[in-house]
Structures are given as C-alpha cells and as structure tokens.
Design a protein around this motif. Structure first.
Motif, PDB file in Angstrom:
ATOM      1  N   TYR A 161       0.845  -1.204   0.000  1.00 38.73           N
ATOM      2  CA  TYR A 161       0.000   0.000   0.000  1.00 38.73           C
ATOM      3  C   TYR A 161       0.871   1.241   0.000  1.00 38.73           C
ATOM      4  CZ  TYR A 161      -3.081   3.602   2.033  1.00 38.73           C
ATOM      5  OH  TYR A 161      -3.769   4.770   2.298  1.00 38.73           O
ATOM      6  N   ASN A 162       0.752   2.039  -1.060  1.00 40.30           N
ATOM      7  CA  ASN A 162       1.451   3.314  -1.177  1.00 40.30           C
ATOM      8  C   ASN A 162       0.479   4.423  -0.748  1.00 40.30           C
ATOM      9  OD1 ASN A 162       2.472   5.440  -3.888  1.00 40.30           O
ATOM     10  ND2 ASN A 162       3.390   5.285  -1.878  1.00 40.30           N
ATOM     11  N   VAL A 180       3.604  -1.024   3.871  1.00 45.12           N
ATOM     12  CA  VAL A 180       3.145   0.326   3.551  1.00 45.12           C
ATOM     13  C   VAL A 180       4.374   1.156   3.211  1.00 45.12           C
ATOM     14  CG1 VAL A 180       3.151   1.009   6.007  1.00 45.12           C
ATOM     15  CG2 VAL A 180       1.813   2.325   4.354  1.00 45.12           C
ATOM     16  N   THR A 181       4.285   1.968   2.144  1.00 44.16           N
ATOM     17  CA  THR A 181       5.479   2.628   1.601  1.00 44.16           C
ATOM     18  C   THR A 181       5.342   4.147   1.601  1.00 44.16           C
ATOM     19  OG1 THR A 181       4.592   2.412  -0.650  1.00 44.16           O
ATOM     20  CG2 THR A 181       6.032   0.644   0.149  1.00 44.16           C
ATOM     21  N   PRO A 182       5.295   4.778   2.767  1.00 44.32           N
ATOM     22  CA  PRO A 182       5.198   6.234   2.822  1.00 44.32           C
ATOM     23  C   PRO A 182       6.538   6.903   2.541  1.00 44.32           C
ATOM     24  CG  PRO A 182       5.456   5.378   5.031  1.00 44.32           C
ATOM     25  CD  PRO A 182       5.380   4.187   4.114  1.00 44.32           C
ATOM     26  N   ASN A 183       6.496   8.163   2.090  1.00 45.96           N
ATOM     27  CA  ASN A 183       7.713   8.967   2.133  1.00 45.96           C
ATOM     28  C   ASN A 183       7.858   9.509   3.550  1.00 45.96           C
ATOM     29  OD1 ASN A 183       6.008  11.251   2.350  1.00 45.96           O
ATOM     30  ND2 ASN A 183       6.090  11.657   0.160  1.00 45.96           N
ATOM     31  N   GLU A 184       8.879  10.298   3.796  1.00 52.69           N
ATOM     32  CA  GLU A 184       9.157  10.740   5.165  1.00 52.69           C
ATOM     33  C   GLU A 184       8.014  11.581   5.730  1.00 52.69           C
ATOM     34  OE1 GLU A 184      13.048  12.424   7.619  1.00 52.69           O
ATOM     35  OE2 GLU A 184      13.009  12.487   5.439  1.00 52.69           O
ATOM     36  N   HIS A 185       7.425  12.442   4.908  1.00 49.20           N
ATOM     37  CA  HIS A 185       6.307  13.283   5.346  1.00 49.20           C
ATOM     38  C   HIS A 185       5.091  12.421   5.678  1.00 49.20           C
ATOM     39  CE1 HIS A 185       3.305  16.450   5.476  1.00 49.20           C
ATOM     40  NE2 HIS A 185       2.633  15.843   4.506  1.00 49.20           N
TER      41      HIS A 185
END
Length: 300
Positions: A161-162, A180-185
């Motif tokens: 899940y992006n 789950v692949t969040p960016n830092e924010h």
C-alpha cells in the motif's frame, strides 16, 4: 515468477517546465509542455513490467481523446490491459504537473478514476486473485482500496500500500497490509511527527518501508533499522520516482528477492528514474538497474 495486480489510477500527465514555481497569484512563463501517460497506478504497473514483472492493471479510463493512448501505452510496456474498464461520458484522469528547480508540484483531477468502485473490484475478483502481490494507492476511492485490501488479505496475498496522496486510515485497514510505503512526510503523519525514522519503523511492526528521497530508503528487518543508501543521480525530474520505487519493490519480491534485495533494487530504479523527464518515460529497464546494483549494498 509471481504475478502482480495493480489496482489504481490511470491518468494523462500534462507536464509544464519552468524556471521556478510561481507564488500564489503570480504568473510565470513556461518553456515546454508535454502530455505523458501517468497516474500512480499505471506508473507503478509500468515500472514493474518494464523491470520484468508479470503485471495486470485494474482501473478505469474515460471516453475522451486520451483513453486509447493510455491503454495502448500500458500494453506497449507489457502490462495486461484486458480488465481496464472504459466509462462513457467521462474524461480520463488528469494530473497537471509543474516542474522547476529539480522538483515538482501536482494537481490531480480524478475523472474516470472515481469509477474504480467496489462493484468493479467484485466483478474482477477472480482475475485479481490470480495475482500473488496486490499493489494499491490512494488516487481511487478509499472505499475501493479498503475493499480490495480486505479481499486480498483474506486470500493470503501480499498487499503493498502506497499511502499517496495521504489520507488518514483506520487501524483495521493497516492490519491487512503487508507493506506500507510512505515517504518521510507521510510516515510522520502515520506514526507521529515526534518520532525518529527508527522509531517509526519499529512502531510499524515491520510493515513500513520509508522512502527518503535523495537519502535512499529505510525498513525494519530482523529487528533492525536497515538504511538503503541512495544511488547518486543527476536529477532532471522527480515525477514518478516514488511510483518507480513501488513498482520495482513489487517486481523484486515477485521474482524471489529477499526484502533487503528488493529494497536495493527499488531504490536504484527510483534513482535512475529521476534522470529523465516524465514519470513513465524516465523509468529504467532491468538491464539499467542491474548495471548499478553491485555498488549499492544495504547499510545497517
């Protein structure tokens, strides 16, 4: 090799290049306009397929001048397009992208993507479940994302899940996600702005893979924070780098790579993608990634 199903958006990206981003109320001159197939779902499908993945796309297009081009582009990149639905009297999704100062701003218009519904997923259930890895994002209705995740989880599938564009999600949904692949924010919004990267990774119970831009990526593996160093890049356009990472991650896992190997593979592919204009046009093939792999081992 395991199969990958991507459920998500299919857009036409209208990309303008300019010297700097305008301030509120300001007009600046652009010097180039491109129409490039995009959408987070389609981008991730193309990234995975171009790297050698067996990929099927599930999503919707409208009946405007872009629909045929968008489907043809996916097929040209070896993505199975047989299950894409065409919605009459509706425009395709559009992303309006401004590229300046080695970064971008994006406005997305959903168009036909809003018709990627629970009913559509239910009708395509048998086809979706032929895949081993399900890739999801937030440019289609979240009700659909949650329904697809629940269906995949019940059948023992790997769910990536992006969480972009970011929106708050319930914990019971996150329990059904493999990665789950969040960016830092996005990671700060998910796990708390007062948390360090290491604390976020530990708090995620091994689910989080945090992309860190030009600092690489990080994950929690074997009770440790593993940081994947960046590949040096001559950045032209960062559009689609995150999508390249996600598609490459799914591809690596589908081909039997360990999580560490898949992360290194994905990080290298994302870095290479920033050296060309456009999301899909900048995505590398497997040979290009392989040339860089030996020099970029994970650092713990």
């Amino acid at each position: 090799m395991k199969k990958i199903a991507v459920i998500g958006s299919i857009n036409m990206d209208m990309t303008v290049q300019t010297q700097r981003h305008p301030k509120v109320g300001e007009t600046v001159a652009g010097h180039h306009l491109s129409y490039i197939p995009g959408g987070k779902g389609a981008n991730q499908a193309v990234a995975a397929a171009r790297l050698g993945g067996d990929v099927t796309m599930f999503g919707c297009v409208g009946d405007d001048i872009f629909s045929g081009r968008l489907i043809d582009n996916l097929a040209k990149n070896n993505v199975d397009t047989r299950h894409i639905r065409s919605v009459s009297k509706t425009s395709c999704g559009i992303a309006m992208i401004t590229v300046a100062q080695k970064d971008n701003t994006i406005i997305v218009i959903a168009g036909a993507n809003q018709y990627v519904s629970r009913e559509y997923i239910s009708q395509e259930k048998e086809n979706i479940l032929q895949a081993d890895i399900i890739l999801l994002q937030n440019e289609i209705p979240f009700e659909t994302v949650a329904y697809a995740a629940d269906m995949a989880w019940k059948h023992g599938k790997t769910v990536i899940y992006n969480p972009a564009p970011f929106l708050p999600v319930p914990q019971n949904f996150m329990n059904k996600i493999t990665y789950v692949t969040p960016n830092e924010h996005e990671a700060a919004l998910l796990y708390g702005e007062d948390q360090s990267i290491e604390q976020m990774l530990e708090k995620s119970k091994g689910k989080a893979i945090i992309t860190l831009g030009d600092q690489g990526a990080a994950a929690w593996i074997n009770a440790r924070s593993v940081f994947i160093p960046p590949r040096p890049a001559n950045v032209t356009d960062t559009t689609g780098a995150g999508d390249t990472f996600n598609g490459a991650l799914a591809c690596g896992l589908s081909q039997g790579q360990t999580l560490e190997e898949a992360l290194r593979f994905a990080n290298t592919a994302a870095s290479l993608s920033t050296e060309k204009m456009g999301a899909q046009t900048g995505m590398p093939d497997r040979a290009a990634v392989a040339r860089w792999m030996p020099a970029h081992a994970p650092k713990i």
